[in-house]
Design a protein around this motif. Structure first.
Motif, short mmCIF file in Angstrom:
data_model
loop_
_atom_site.label_atom_id
_atom_site.label_comp_id
_atom_site.label_asym_id
_atom_site.label_seq_id
_atom_site.Cartn_x
_atom_site.Cartn_y
_atom_site.Cartn_z
N GLY A 135 14.98 -2.52 2.49
CA GLY A 135 14.82 -1.46 1.52
C GLY A 135 13.78 -1.79 0.46
O GLY A 135 13.35 -0.92 -0.27
N ALA A 136 13.39 -3.02 0.37
CA ALA A 136 12.39 -3.39 -0.64
C ALA A 136 10.99 -3.06 -0.14
O ALA A 136 10.76 -2.97 1.05
N SER A 137 10.08 -2.86 -1.06
CA SER A 137 8.68 -2.68 -0.70
C SER A 137 8.10 -4.06 -0.44
O SER A 137 8.05 -4.89 -1.33
N ASP A 138 7.68 -4.31 0.77
CA ASP A 138 7.20 -5.63 1.14
C ASP A 138 6.09 -5.52 2.17
O ASP A 138 5.77 -4.46 2.66
N ASP A 139 5.53 -6.65 2.50
CA ASP A 139 4.50 -6.76 3.52
C ASP A 139 5.05 -7.52 4.72
O ASP A 139 4.53 -8.56 5.12
N ILE A 140 6.12 -6.99 5.32
CA ILE A 140 6.77 -7.69 6.43
C ILE A 140 6.36 -7.18 7.80
O ILE A 140 6.72 -7.78 8.81
N CYS A 141 5.60 -6.10 7.87
CA CYS A 141 5.11 -5.62 9.16
C CYS A 141 4.13 -6.65 9.74
O CYS A 141 3.38 -7.29 9.00
N ARG A 142 4.13 -6.78 11.05
CA ARG A 142 3.24 -7.75 11.69
C ARG A 142 1.76 -7.44 11.44
O ARG A 142 0.90 -8.29 11.58
N TYR A 143 1.44 -6.19 11.06
CA TYR A 143 0.06 -5.80 10.78
C TYR A 143 -0.24 -5.75 9.28
O TYR A 143 -1.32 -5.30 8.89
N ALA A 144 0.69 -6.21 8.44
CA ALA A 144 0.49 -6.19 6.99
C ALA A 144 -0.69 -7.08 6.60
O ALA A 144 -1.01 -8.07 7.28
N LEU A 145 -1.33 -6.71 5.51
CA LEU A 145 -2.41 -7.49 4.91
C LEU A 145 -3.62 -7.65 5.84
O LEU A 145 -4.31 -8.66 5.79
N ASP A 146 -3.88 -6.59 6.64
CA ASP A 146 -5.07 -6.63 7.49
C ASP A 146 -6.18 -5.71 6.98
O ASP A 146 -7.19 -5.52 7.64
N GLY A 147 -5.96 -5.13 5.79
CA GLY A 147 -6.97 -4.26 5.20
C GLY A 147 -6.84 -2.80 5.57
O GLY A 147 -7.60 -1.97 5.09
N TRP A 148 -5.88 -2.46 6.43
CA TRP A 148 -5.66 -1.08 6.85
C TRP A 148 -4.21 -0.70 6.59
O TRP A 148 -3.30 -1.48 6.83
N CYS A 149 -3.99 0.52 6.14
CA CYS A 149 -2.62 1.01 5.96
C CYS A 149 -2.10 1.41 7.33
O CYS A 149 -2.58 2.35 7.95
N ASP A 150 -1.13 0.68 7.82
CA ASP A 150 -0.58 0.90 9.16
C ASP A 150 0.70 1.72 9.17
O ASP A 150 1.33 1.86 10.21
N GLU A 151 1.11 2.24 7.99
CA GLU A 151 2.30 3.09 7.93
C GLU A 151 1.90 4.53 8.20
O GLU A 151 0.85 4.95 7.74
N PRO A 152 2.61 5.32 8.87
CA PRO A 152 3.85 5.05 9.58
C PRO A 152 3.66 4.81 11.07
O PRO A 152 4.62 4.69 11.80
N VAL A 153 2.41 4.74 11.53
CA VAL A 153 2.15 4.63 12.96
C VAL A 153 2.56 3.28 13.53
O VAL A 153 3.29 3.20 14.52
N HIS A 154 2.10 2.18 12.92
CA HIS A 154 2.37 0.85 13.46
C HIS A 154 3.41 0.07 12.65
O HIS A 154 3.86 -0.98 13.09
#
Length: 121
Positions: free
Chosen positions: A18-37
């Motif tokens: 529920g927290a706002s975090d960078d836990i997606c495997r594609y986080a911090l790659d310079g692209w917003c990957d929500e909500p697709v990836h």
């Protein structure tokens, strides 16, 4: 040691669900990957949507709760965090944690998106 710029999963600093975090495997790659990836709220740095505490407030970790803003109990609440005592921080005392101070955070971050916003492609 955790290298600067790696995501919270690498560094072991992720908040509870529920927290706002960078836990997606594609986080911090310079692209917003929500909500697709990535699930909503898991690529917050790239999407410029990390929740932030009010000015003059510094979040702190306490009782297995991350030093990041989030819905730490997973109840659909506005993001919040425990805070360091500091002058000017509009915090409230928590009865659940023997008087620890907490503060509600900005759910969208500066210029960020919030759930329900439509994105134009």
């Amino acid at each position: 040691a955790c290298a600067a710029g790696t995501d919270c999963a690498d560094c072991g600093t992720c908040s509870l669900p529920g927290a706002s975090d960078d836990i997606c495997r594609y986080a911090l790659d310079g692209w917003c990957d929500e909500p697709v990836h990535c699930a909503h709220g898991t690529d917050c740095s790239d999407c410029n949507a990390c929740a932030a505490p009010p000015d003059r407030c510094i979040c702190k970790a306490l009782a297995d709760i991350s030093a990041r803003c989030g819905d730490h109990w997973g109840l659909g609440e506005q993001p919040w965090c425990f805070v360091e005592e500091s002058a000017g921080c509009p915090s409230q005392a928590s009865a659940n944690f023997t008087g620890e101070l907490w503060v509600a955070c900005d759910a969208t971050g500066p210029g960020g998106f919030k759930e329900g916003d439509e994105l134009a492609w």
